[in-house]
Structure formats: structure tokens, C-alpha cells
Design an enzyme around this catalytic site. Structure first.
Site, short mmCIF file in Angstrom:
data_model
loop_
_atom_site.label_atom_id
_atom_site.label_comp_id
_atom_site.label_asym_id
_atom_site.label_seq_id
_atom_site.Cartn_x
_atom_site.Cartn_y
_atom_site.Cartn_z
N CYS A 80 0.85 -1.19 0.00
CA CYS A 80 0.00 0.00 0.00
C CYS A 80 0.89 1.24 0.00
CB CYS A 80 -0.89 -0.03 1.24
SG CYS A 80 -1.65 1.55 1.64
N CYS A 127 0.78 22.24 4.29
CA CYS A 127 0.98 20.79 4.37
C CYS A 127 2.05 20.33 3.39
CB CYS A 127 -0.33 20.05 4.13
SG CYS A 127 -1.05 20.34 2.49
#
Length: 448
Positions: free
Chosen positions: A81, A406
Site C-alpha cells: 500500500c 501541508c
């Protein structure tokens, strides 16, 4: 001229630092080598699998000399993943790596003096597992079955996921209930390349402090009444307080569409940050780490305490706005109409009087009658603020900027632009909003 490589099939590399996507970086006479899974300070054995003009990519074969911070990843999907990049490093090392990423971006891309970042810190997350309050699972057909999961690293190939250790426990409980029903919904998984298939994504949200849960299905096209009844019947055991359908029939990899249809419940869940209460719908942007968001917002509010009139850009559903409006007059601007409507409801619910405006920041600022602001607070998406924003802020005469970001790279770029307008970077602090990943939230304060 293309470099000629004379490397063996398996070669040894010394890892110097970490890339912005979490790969170890080896600097060699033959150029830069990126190696996923390698940590700074390690000596590894790796195989070159791809050669580009300016760099190469290698596959990690064996760690010959380990970092003191290397640990065994907790998640069985790690390495398959693409959601996490740093589970093989202990938490103290994760914080150190994120500090280095911010420092590197600000000095290398922003051109700032490295002495400004000698005391740079990264606020640890209150929780490093089960902290995420939202998850978006792409849905595809795999081997004749409809499956949900996360994309493999660097691809849109699905890795079937049954449980994710960074997601809140509520999200994993909901996913466990939903997965067995996916093949009973009469909805094919989505094929992004061919733009075929009905079910594109599952969106799961929860209020960490309220325990409320939302489930949304992102669909390519509409459903008949019969299919909707079947969908509700199959998903009613998911323990979701509300179920919605989000319609997105546009090609591409944008997850959400503009229209959301409510099936059960109110279409909203509630959340609490400190003493503030919020409503969140399917499309709302809300920080995924609830308790760390409280720390971040309190820090921004402390740095804005002396400001009487604040201009807030990219204000979303008003989560940070509430903290700013407690002691100051705030004008907030947000482009997403549904977010503005949600923000107005949230501000009213918290008895706060804010001038919440809808539109692009660069357009709305020019139309404001009162431009007597002491401070501008901006929290743009990963791409950073629109290129015209620094010029507009500079012309407005605002003396102080608090920039929440971010993405260290776009933060460095934009701070460099602000510095060209005579704004001086006076402080910077990072917050680990995303443990186990390479991502980091940073707050920069600039003064004219």
C-alpha cells in the site's frame, strides 16, 4: 549527455538523506539514486530498476548497516500500500526526518539562511496510530470481484485492504461491515482508464470526539430507485449515522463531485475541537488528525492574539476560523460554496460573528470595502497559494502573515515570494499531523 552506468546488478549505496516522497537518497558519481525503504545513514544493497536523465530508481535488496531508528513495520500491507512511507522508522526518527525535510525545502528551495532553522521542532502527534478521522477507498474489479483498498505506491493499481492501523477504529469497524456487501450492491468497480464502472470510491468519516460516523459512495452516474433501496438495505448494518451518495461522472482521478445526495440520517456528522462544535458533510475539508489539529489551531491563535482585524484565506468549513474569531474580528474567504455554507452554520453554532465570504481569494480581496487588516492567515491546499496572492497581500499593506502549509516545497516557494515583497520570516514550527507518513504540517510567521 546521458550518463553511462557501470554499476553491477546489485550495488552498495550509502543513504545520505530522505526525499519528499520518503525514498532514501544516495548520491553517487553516477548521479542521484532513490531507494524506497532505505533510511538516512544506512548502507544498503540495491538494484537499479529505472534510469532517468537526472536520477535513477533502485529496488532495496538488503540493509547491510541499519539505522538505529529502524523498526519492523506494524502493518502487513506496508510496502504494498502506498499510504504510509515511514513505518520502518521509530517515531523519534520520523519527527527528525520531517524536521530535515522542512529545513531542506526552506534552505534549498526557499533560499533562506540555514541558521533560521537550527531550533526547528516538530510537535509530536498525540496519537501515532488510529488517528485518521477520514479515509477514501478507491473501488475496482479484481479477479471478478468488487474490491476496495488503497493504491500501491506510485500507481493506481489497487491493494485490497481489510484494516488500516492509521485509520480510527470506527473507520475499520465500518470497513469490516461494508466489504462483504460490495458484491451485493449491483455496482461494478470503477475503471479509471476506460471511465467505466459505477462505484468509484468509499468515503468513511468519523468524529473522534463524538463517535458519529458517515459513509458515502462516490458514483459514476445516477442510480435507479430500486438500486438505491437495495443499497440502503445492504449498508444499514454498517453502523453509519448517515449514508450519502456523491455523484462524480467526470473522467480523471478527482475523488469527489459537486453534488451529494442524502440517503439516511442528516447527511452530517458532528465533531468537537476543544470547546468548539462543528458539522461536517461528505465533501468538507477537515484536518484528518483531530487532536493534533487542536494543537495546531491553538498555536496559530496564540500567534494572532494581538490582531484586531484578521483576514483568513482558504478558510474551509471554519475549523480554524473559530479559534481566530474568539478574540478578533475575522473576514474569511473560501472558494468552495458548500464549505462556506457549512462554515456559516459552524460559526453561528459557536456564537461567533464572522464575515464569511465565498469566492477566489484574489478576487474577493479586491472587492472588500474595509481592508484595514492587522494579519492575514492562509492555509492553502498542497499546491500552495495562487501566485497573485502575495502581490495582493503586499498591496493591501497587511503587516503580518501566518502561513499554514501541508507541503514544505510550496511553503518554501511562497515564503520566498513573500520575502521579495519585504516580508521577513521570523518563526517556523512543524506539527506531525500524519504519523507513519512523510507528510508534515508547518506554520510560518512573517512580518513586513
Amino acid at each position: 549527455m546521458r550518463r553511462s552506468f557501470t554499476l553491477k546488478k546489485w550495488s552498495e549505496f550509502k543513504i545520505n538523506n530522505l526525499s519528499s516522497v520518503g525514498a532514501g537518497i544516495a548520491r553517487t558519481d553516477n548521479g542521484i539514486i532513490f531507494i524506497n525503504g532505505a533510511l538516512p545513514g544506512e548502507i544498503v544493497q540495491a538494484e537499479i530498476i529505472s534510469r532517468k536523465k537526472d536520477f535513477s530508481i533502485a529496488k532495496l535488496i538488503k540493509v547491510l548497516q541499519e539505522s538505529d531508528g529502524r523498526i519492523i513495520p506494524k502493518c502487513k500491507y506496508y510496502g504494498k500500500c502506498g499510504g504510509c512511507q515511514l513505518q520502518h522508522s521509530d517515531y523519534n526518527l520520523q519527527l527528525e526526518l520531517k524536521i530535515n525535510l522542512v529545513r531542506d525545502a526552506m534552505t534549498r528551495l526557499g533560499g533562506f539562511d540555514k541558521n533560521l532553522f537550527e531550533n526547528l521542532t516538530c510537535e509530536p502527534s498525540p496519537e501515532i496510530w488510529n488517528y485518521r478521522n477520514k479515509a477514501a477507498f478507491p473501488v475496482q474489479n479484481l479477479r471478478g470481484k468488487v474490491c476496495a483498498g488503497f493504491y500501491k505506491s506510485g500507481t493506481h493499481e489497487l491493494e485490497f485492504i481489510k484494516n488500516c492501523p492509521v485509520n480510527a477504529k470506527n473507520l475499520n469497524f465500518m470497513l469490516k461491515d461494508i466489504l462483504p456487501e460490495l458484491n451485493n450492491l449491483n455496482l461494478d468497480g470503477y475503471n479509471e482508464r476506460e471511465h467505466k464502472g459505477k462505484l468509484r470510491h468509499l468515503i468513511l468519516r468519523t468524529g473522534i470526539n463524538t463517535n458519529e460516523k458517515l459513509l458515502s459512495l462516490v458514483l459514476n452516474g445516477k442510480l435507479s430507485g430500486r438500486n438505491i433501496k437495495n443499497l440502503i438495505s445492504r449498508l444499514q448494518n454498517s453502523e453509519a449515522d448517515t449514508i450519502t451518495i456523491n455523484h462524480n461522472s467526470k473522467p480523471g482521478n478527482t475523488i469527489l463531485g459537486n453534488y451529494t445526495e442524502n440517503l439516511t440520517g442528516s447527511g452530517f456528522i458532528s465533531e468537537m475541537l476543544d470547546d468548539f462544535k462543528y458539522k461536517i458533510d461528505t465533501t468538507s475539508f477537515f484536518q484528518v488528525n483531530t487532536h493534533q489539529a487542536e494543537n495546531l489551531f491553538k498555536y496559530v491563535a496564540q500567534n494572532s492574539y494581538s490582531a484586531k482585524n484578521i483576514l483568513e484565506l482558504y478558510s474551509g468549513v471554519g475549523s480554524l476560523t473559530c479559534y481566530l474569531a474568539k478574540n478578533s474580528n475575522v473576514t474569511s474567504i473560501e472558494e468552495w460554496k458548500s464549505a462556506v455554507n457549512m462554515a456559516r452554520k459552524n460559526l453561528k453554532a459557536n456564537n461567533l460573528n464572522v464575515n464569511a465570504l465565498c469566492g477566489k481569494s484574489e478576487d474577493v480581496i479586491n472587492d472588500l470595502e474595509n481592508k484595514n487588516f492587522d494579519l492575514v492567515v492562509l492555509d492553502p491546499p498542497r499546491d500552495g497559494c495562487d501566485r497573485i496572492i502575495p502581490e495582493v497581500i503586499n498591496k493591501s499593506g497587511i503587516k503580518k502573515i501566518i502561513y499554514v502549509s501541508c507541503n514544505p516545497a510550496t511553503l518554501a516557494r511562497d515564503c520566498k515570494i513573500f520575502s521579495g515583497h519585504d516580508y521577513k520570516l521570523i518563526s517556523i514550527k512543524s506539527f506531525d499531523m500524519f504519523p507513519q507518513t512523510v507528510h508534515v504540517e508547518t506554520v510560518a510567521v512573517l512580518l513586513k
